[in-house]
Design an enzyme around this catalytic site. Structure first.
Site, short mmCIF file in Angstrom:
data_model
loop_
_atom_site.label_atom_id
_atom_site.label_comp_id
_atom_site.label_asym_id
_atom_site.label_seq_id
_atom_site.Cartn_x
_atom_site.Cartn_y
_atom_site.Cartn_z
N ASP A 177 9.38 16.19 -55.92
CA ASP A 177 10.66 15.50 -55.72
C ASP A 177 11.48 16.07 -54.58
OD1 ASP A 177 9.97 13.94 -57.93
OD2 ASP A 177 10.86 15.38 -59.31
N LYS A 203 9.45 13.53 -50.36
CA LYS A 203 8.22 13.20 -49.61
C LYS A 203 8.19 11.72 -49.24
CE LYS A 203 5.86 14.75 -53.10
NZ LYS A 203 6.91 15.37 -53.93
N GLN A 258 3.45 15.29 -56.02
CA GLN A 258 3.84 16.55 -56.68
C GLN A 258 4.22 17.62 -55.65
OE1 GLN A 258 0.70 14.87 -57.94
NE2 GLN A 258 2.31 13.71 -58.88
N GLY A 301 6.68 9.85 -58.25
CA GLY A 301 7.73 8.86 -58.08
C GLY A 301 8.37 9.14 -56.73
N HIS A 302 8.05 8.32 -55.73
CA HIS A 302 8.54 8.56 -54.37
C HIS A 302 9.56 7.48 -54.03
CE1 HIS A 302 4.63 10.90 -53.24
NE2 HIS A 302 5.28 11.41 -54.26
P1 GDP Z 1 9.52 12.65 -53.72
O1 GDP Z 1 8.88 12.55 -55.06
O2 GDP Z 1 9.21 13.94 -53.05
O3 GDP Z 1 9.24 11.47 -52.83
O4 GDP Z 1 11.10 12.67 -53.99
P2 GDP Z 1 11.92 11.70 -54.99
O5 GDP Z 1 11.99 10.34 -54.39
O6 GDP Z 1 11.37 11.82 -56.38
O7 GDP Z 1 13.33 12.43 -55.02
C1 GDP Z 1 14.05 12.64 -53.84
C2 GDP Z 1 15.40 11.90 -53.97
O8 GDP Z 1 16.26 12.37 -52.95
C3 GDP Z 1 15.30 10.42 -53.76
O9 GDP Z 1 16.28 9.79 -54.55
C4 GDP Z 1 15.61 10.22 -52.28
O10 GDP Z 1 16.16 8.94 -51.98
C5 GDP Z 1 16.63 11.30 -52.08
N1 GDP Z 1 16.68 11.91 -50.73
C6 GDP Z 1 15.66 12.21 -49.90
N2 GDP Z 1 16.11 12.89 -48.81
C7 GDP Z 1 17.45 13.00 -48.98
C8 GDP Z 1 18.48 13.64 -48.22
O11 GDP Z 1 18.26 14.24 -47.17
N3 GDP Z 1 19.75 13.57 -48.74
C9 GDP Z 1 20.05 12.95 -49.92
N4 GDP Z 1 21.30 12.95 -50.36
N5 GDP Z 1 19.09 12.35 -50.66
C10 GDP Z 1 17.81 12.38 -50.20
P1 IMO Z 2 6.41 13.63 -57.17
O1 IMO Z 2 5.22 13.17 -56.38
C1 IMO Z 2 7.95 16.38 -60.17
C2 IMO Z 2 5.20 17.49 -63.42
C3 IMO Z 2 5.50 16.99 -64.83
C4 IMO Z 2 4.92 18.15 -65.63
C5 IMO Z 2 3.68 18.53 -64.83
C6 IMO Z 2 2.38 17.93 -65.36
O2 IMO Z 2 7.41 12.56 -57.44
O3 IMO Z 2 7.00 14.85 -56.58
P2 IMO Z 2 1.34 15.50 -65.25
O4 IMO Z 2 1.83 14.18 -65.80
O5 IMO Z 2 1.14 15.50 -63.77
O6 IMO Z 2 0.14 16.02 -65.98
O7 IMO Z 2 2.53 16.54 -65.58
O8 IMO Z 2 3.91 18.08 -63.50
N1 IMO Z 2 5.11 16.42 -62.39
C7 IMO Z 2 6.04 16.21 -61.45
N2 IMO Z 2 7.24 16.81 -61.24
N3 IMO Z 2 7.51 15.42 -59.32
C8 IMO Z 2 6.30 14.82 -59.51
O9 IMO Z 2 5.79 13.97 -58.62
C9 IMO Z 2 5.52 15.18 -60.64
N4 IMO Z 2 4.31 14.80 -61.12
C10 IMO Z 2 4.07 15.57 -62.19
O10 IMO Z 2 6.88 16.83 -65.03
O11 IMO Z 2 5.80 19.24 -65.59
MG MG Z 3 9.39 12.21 -57.06
#
Ligand code: GDP
Ligand code: IMO
Ligand code: MG
Length: 427
Positions: free
Chosen positions: A13, A16, A223, A40-41
């Protein structure tokens, strides 16, 4: 310019999705190489927000070919609903390619994931419950179902039989659950075959030919480094290799083709699920980071655990991935603190430790050693260049760069595509 890898440098999170989408306009292929719909991206384009789980974030760039590599685990029902959801919003998904060697998350893998977690009780991992671990376990046990198996009913039936043989014993005798019928699973899986057929391809050949033709290929990790099955905080990890080496095995591309490895790094730290997290906050500051950063899981909706930036982890990510660059995200979230603590080392049983300990016991005992950096109060969300940032924000970025071991080549100051400061170009 050959291949680039973009991956999470912390516990997932990090942003990415946003970073991949940003680079999507300059690359020809975006490839997921591991994980599944546990990811979840989030991608924000204008006033539109997309949550992608299985599809590479390049799917939102029309010129880009999105690829699901052999190392990914695919839940066909999730994939098809993600595709139709995007189609309804006017996104063309027809260029998608899926490796015939990718493994399928079957309904029984999802059941086993949930039942196992329940059985573990207090010791649970806190998985996403999407069947990820059990599907990779079947792959390694050589009883997995691959995408190509959907096109041979007799082989599919034999494989489902083999997989359920032992699982049904465990489900009925150990977990007191009903046995799963082979015919029902086969029927459900066969129903996906025609719908997936247009996308199935020899992705290893396609990607290597693309690289031979000097096309730009971007590997998008799911991840993060600390969730890696080999290099993460085992057993509180996911069941694949998000680290850079995973891109080679998960897509069938040799390491000599990869020229750049970009670590996505949040300006603070978050984690979802169980496991050690030295800089975790249980106070007002943690609440504030969660609230301002919108730190709620995209996949499961769980609140993310929040803490200060941990430079020990960033250095570790640089090392195990051979990072060439960092993309620092969410700097804007830190606006308003008078002082910002940064973890520069750990104290473990009275000793100061500069690098991540390999021993799980030591890591569980690690207490953060903080250095205080001066904060800033100015709104930075409109900053377009490094010099637009207040002096203290510049100093914070420079300090993180010095501690982390690779140059920070871009900075996120908001969720949108254009809310980014580019320092060194990636392509
Ligand atoms: P990922 O799993 O690595 O793709 O990240 P997620 O989407 O799960 O979580 C990142 C969150 O931060 C999302 O809601 C993005 O829209 C948000 N985000 C990404 N870059 C920035 C940033 O530079 N500033 C802010 N405020 N939000 C950001
Ligand atoms: P993105 O790509 C954050 C965590 C779960 C749990 C562990 C194992 O959005 O960064 P799993 O279902 O993979 O066997 O769970 O990994 N986990 C994540 N945490 N971002 C993710 O994906 C994750 N995918 C799995 O919460 O601790
Ligand atoms: Mg994510």
């Amino acid at each position: 310019m050959p291949a680039l890898v973009l991956l999470g440098a912390q516990w997932g999170d990090e942003g990415k999705g946003k970073a991949t989408d940003l680079l999507g306009g300059s690359v020809d292929y975006v490839v997921r190489y591991q994980g599944g719909n546990n990811a979840g991206h989030t991608v924000v384009v204008g006033d539109q927000k997309y949550a992608l789980h299985l599809l590479p974030s390049g799917i939102l760039t029309p010129e880009c070919t999105p690829v699901i590599g052999n190392g990914v685990v695919v839940d066909p029902s999730v994939l098809l609903s993600e595709l139709s959801g995007l189609n309804e919003r006017g996104v063309d998904t027809s260029k998608l390619l899926i490796s015939g060697n990718a493994h399928i998350i079957t309904p029984y893998n999802v059941t086993v994931d949930k039942v196992t977690e329940r059985f573990l009780g207090k010791r649970k991992i806190g998985t996403t419950g999407r069947g990820i671990g059990p599907t990779y376990a079947d792959k390694i046990n050589r009883v997995g179902i691959r995408v190509q198996d959907l096109y041979d009913e007799s082989i599919l039936t034999q494989k489902v039989e083999a997989a359920l043989d032992v699982k049904n014993q465990i489900l009925t005798k150990l977990y007191n659950r009903r046995a799963i019928a082979v015919e029902q699973v086969v029927e459900e899986l066969l129903a996906y075959a025609d719908k997936l057929a247009p996308y199935v391809a020899d992705t290893v050949l396609v990607l290597n030919q693309a690289l031979d033709d000097d096309k730009v290929v971007l590997f998008e990790g799911g991840q993060g480094t600390l969730l890696d099955i080999d290099h993460g905080t085992y057993p509180f990890v996911t069941s694949s290799n998000p680290t850079a080496g995973g891109a080679c095995t998960g897509a069938g591309v040799g390491p000599t083709k990869i020229s750049r490895v970009i670590g996505i790094l949040k300006a603070y730290t978050t984690r979802v699920g169980a496991g050690p997290f030295p800089t975790e906050l249980f106070d007002e500051d943690g609440e504030a980071l969660r609230r301002i950063g919108g730190e709620r899981g995209v996949t499961t909706g769980r609140d993310r655990r929040c803490g200060w930036f941990d430079a020990v982890i960033a250095r570790y990510a640089t090392r195990v991935n051979g990072l060439t660059d960092f993309f620092l995200t969410k700097l804007d979230v830190l606006t308003g603190w008078e002082q910002i603590p940064v973890c520069v080392a750990y104290e473990i049983d009275g000793r100061r430790v500069e690098e991540l300990p390999y021993s799980q016991t030591d890591f569980h005992h690690a207490k953060p050693v903080y250095e205080m950096l001066p904060g800033w109060s100015e709104d930075i969300s409109k900053a377009k260049s490094f010099s637009d940032l207040p002096k203290n924000a510049q100093a914070y970025v420079k300090a993180l760069e010095d501690m982390s071991g690779a140059p920070i080549s871009a900075i996120g100051v908001g969720p949108g595509r254009d809310e980014t400061i580019e320092i060194n170009s990636f392509i």
